[in-house]
Design an enzyme around this catalytic site. Structure first.
Site, PDB file in Angstrom:
ATOM      1  CE  LYS A   6      35.335  36.425  41.791  1.00 36.69           C
ATOM      2  NZ  LYS A   6      34.041  37.150  41.874  1.00 36.69           N
ATOM      3  CG  ASP A  55      31.478  34.546  46.027  1.00 35.85           C
ATOM      4  OD1 ASP A  55      31.564  34.735  47.256  1.00 35.85           O
ATOM      5  OD2 ASP A  55      31.194  35.447  45.205  1.00 35.85           O
ATOM      6  CE  LYS A  76      27.842  34.985  45.808  1.00 35.31           C
ATOM      7  NZ  LYS A  76      27.412  36.260  45.239  1.00 35.31           N
ATOM      8  CG  ASP A 100      28.761  38.201  47.696  1.00 34.14           C
ATOM      9  OD1 ASP A 100      29.596  37.380  47.255  1.00 34.14           O
ATOM     10  OD2 ASP A 100      27.564  38.226  47.342  1.00 34.14           O
ATOM     11  CD  GLU A 116      34.103  37.114  45.937  1.00 37.18           C
ATOM     12  OE1 GLU A 116      33.141  37.793  46.325  1.00 37.18           O
ATOM     13  OE2 GLU A 116      34.092  36.476  44.870  1.00 37.18           O
ATOM     14  NE  ARG A 126      34.200  44.572  43.862  1.00 36.50           N
ATOM     15  CZ  ARG A 126      33.068  45.212  43.613  1.00 36.50           C
ATOM     16  NH1 ARG A 126      32.949  46.492  43.901  1.00 36.50           N
ATOM     17  NH2 ARG A 126      32.041  44.588  43.071  1.00 36.50           N
TER      18      ARG A 126
END
Ligand code: BES
Ligand code: ZN
Ligand code: ZN
Length: 507
Positions: A262, A267, A274, A344, A346, A348
């Site tokens: 990943k 993020d 978040k 969030d 994301e 995967r």
């Protein structure tokens, strides 16, 4: 970006060494060469793994390094002890480490000491130019005693340990670099530069190529960003084995292992944004990609015998007027449609495409690493990775590799009946499980849908150990490079374990 320290091997401690490590077992504190037990007691030294007592007369320091009880000592204790030594030497620049008697196999032990010395002296000071000018360790000599064969054995071990630690430090540098600096194009560039120098084959997909390849998950996450996405594909071909085949000079009959990491360079959560507290460390959300890239760059110098192909999808997860909305649907590389209910979740989404690409290589096995779920930290804390797999034997193979490498992983299940939590009203699958519980398992189950039929696959959720708020053993604060050592251990010993792909049952 710390300069790598040189680890040398000699029979005895060189005259110029001003700080010398001598090891102590906690059950033999009265047998530490050159230091009396009373002095250790006064210093409060117990000999527990990673503890140190420093006796510095100004010109020379003796650093007593605890390895724990003599009957449990192994590579983990040596690595940790060597790291503690490197962290305790202060201004000393020429060091020596006396290899202890009774510490097991010398090749493995010397390798662990080299790893510990290099990992323990790591610091990230790209943005601290003044710290970069402080005295740094010049060299460390590992003293192994009078046997010339031991010197050769230790040298070989140290060379391997240095290659591994160098890779871990590269991964740490990448993880520690801020998200605004290590954008996807910069990340891809740094990966390509290092991989090319190491002798790997490098392909970097830009946005156009990503679109052409139908990587809908990577594009969906990237939609809210002004930075373009990348996907880096690395290939390692083992050197032709002269003994195998009738001198064909090819490596066609070796297994291929696929790695996926990943690579979210930052993020923010996207529109499912978040809170400030949860965003602070989110430059580390590319730790899986960093581990895959760094481990692969070490394979040529370790002369690994298996073919390896690595996929690192890279984007940040940001918010602008084009950002994906909760409820949006995209089509992944393998044709699966995905409803995104939480932007969030994301990781995967980009892994879905990368796992599909990896499966197209028809590998003997796939391993992915991802800082995937906060829930994994709730389950296992910040020092242990969650390990999930569709194949019990392969899960054991990966767990064994982690154990040998000194990285902590723990198995978690992929319960078939939980898969229905990902059923979507409008698409083949949705990206969150609904409800508060078992988020690591539903994330693993989501990924499983993108792994090709019959391919053994293991998923490491490294959300916790990829980043540490407090130093622990050979890992300092910040990026740890977690996963590099496990991947290398797995690939180095590929084929030596029955469960490595081949004729094992796959569920
Ligand atoms: N990158 C995070 C996971 C994470 C959290 C890594 C903390 C390291 C430390 C991931 O993309 C994420 O946000 N996951 C969500 C999933 C949820 C929305 C289903 C999470 O864990 O809260
Ligand atoms: Zn996220
Ligand atoms: Zn994330």
């Amino acid at each position: 970006m710390s300069d790598q320290i040189a680890v040398k091997v000699a029979k005895t401690v060189p005259a110029g060494a001003t700080a010398v490590a001598t090891c102590a077992f906690s059950d033999h504190l009265n047998r530490v060469p050159g230091v009396r037990k009373a002095a250790l007691d006064r210093a409060g030294f117990t000999g527990s793994p990673g503890s140190v007592a420093v006796f510095d007369d100004g010109s020379q320091a003796i650093v007593v390094v605890g390895l724990g009880p003599s009957d449990t000592v192994g590579t983990a204790q040596l690595r940790r002890g060597a790291a503690a030594f490197a962290g305790a030497v202060g201004r000393h620049r020429r060091l020596a480490f006396e290899y202890p008697d009774g510490a097991g196999d010398l090749a493995d032990g010397a390798r662990a000491v080299a790893e510990g010395l290099i990992l323990g002296s790591y610091s990230f000071d790209q943005f601290k130019p003044t710290a970069g000018q402080a005295p740094r360790i010049d060299s460390v000599t590992l003293a192994v005693g009078d046997d010339a064969q031991d010197v050769r054995t230790a040298r070989a071990g140290v060379a391997l340990g240095a290659a591994v630690a160098d890779a871990v430090c590269f991964a740490r540098d990448l993880v520690n670099t801020p998200g605004g600096t290590l954008t996807p194009p910069v990340f891809a560039e740094r990966a390509a530069e290092r991989a090319t120098a190491a002798g790997l084959t490098v392909e970097v997909m830009d946005e156009k190529a990503i679109r052409a390849a139908g990587l809908g998950g990577l594009l969906a996450v990237n939609q809210g960003s002004t930075q373009p996405p990348r996907l880096v594909k690395l290939t390692y071909e083992p050197a032709a084995d002269d003994d195998a085949g009738a001198g064909t000079g090819t490596s066609k009959d070796v297994d291929t292992v696929a790695l996926v990491g990943k690579g979210i360079t930052f993020d923010s959560g996207g529109l499912s944004i978040k809170p400030a507290e949860g965003m602070m460390d989110m430059k580390m959300d590319m730790g899986g990609a960093a581990a895959v890239i760094a481990a692969m760059c070490a394979l040529p110098s370790l002369d690994v015998g298996v073919r390896v192909v690595g996929f690192a999808p890279m984007t940040d997860n940001m918010v602008n007027g084009d950002a994906q909305r909760p409820g949006d649907v995209f089509t992944a590389r393998n044709g699966t449609t995905v409803e995104v209910l939480n932007t969030d979740a994301e990781g995967r989404l980009i892994l879905a495409d990368a796992l599909a690409l990896a499966s197209e290589e028809e590998p003997a096995a796939i391993v992915d690493l991802a800082t995937l779920t906060g829930a994994c930290m709730v389950a296992l804390g910040d020092r242990i990775a969650g390990l999930m797999s569709n194949d019990d034997d392969f899960r054991s193979t990966v767990a064994d590799a982690a154990e040998r490498a000194g990285e902590r992983v723990w198995p978690l299940p992929l319960p078939d009946d939980y898969r229905s939590r990902l059923d979507s009203q409008v698409a083949d699958i949705k990206n969150i499980g609904g409800g508060r519980y078992g988020g690591t398992l539903t994330a693993g189950l989501f990924l499983r849908d993108f792994v090709g039929e019959g391919i053994p696959w293991a998923h490491l959720d490294i959300a916790g150990p990829a980043w540490l708020a407090e130093a622990d053993g050979e890992n300092g604060k910040g990026g740890t490079g977690f996963g590099v050592r496990t991947l290398i251990a797995l690939l180095e010993d590929w084929g030596e374990n029955e469960a490595d792909g081949d004729d094992e049952d796959v569920e």
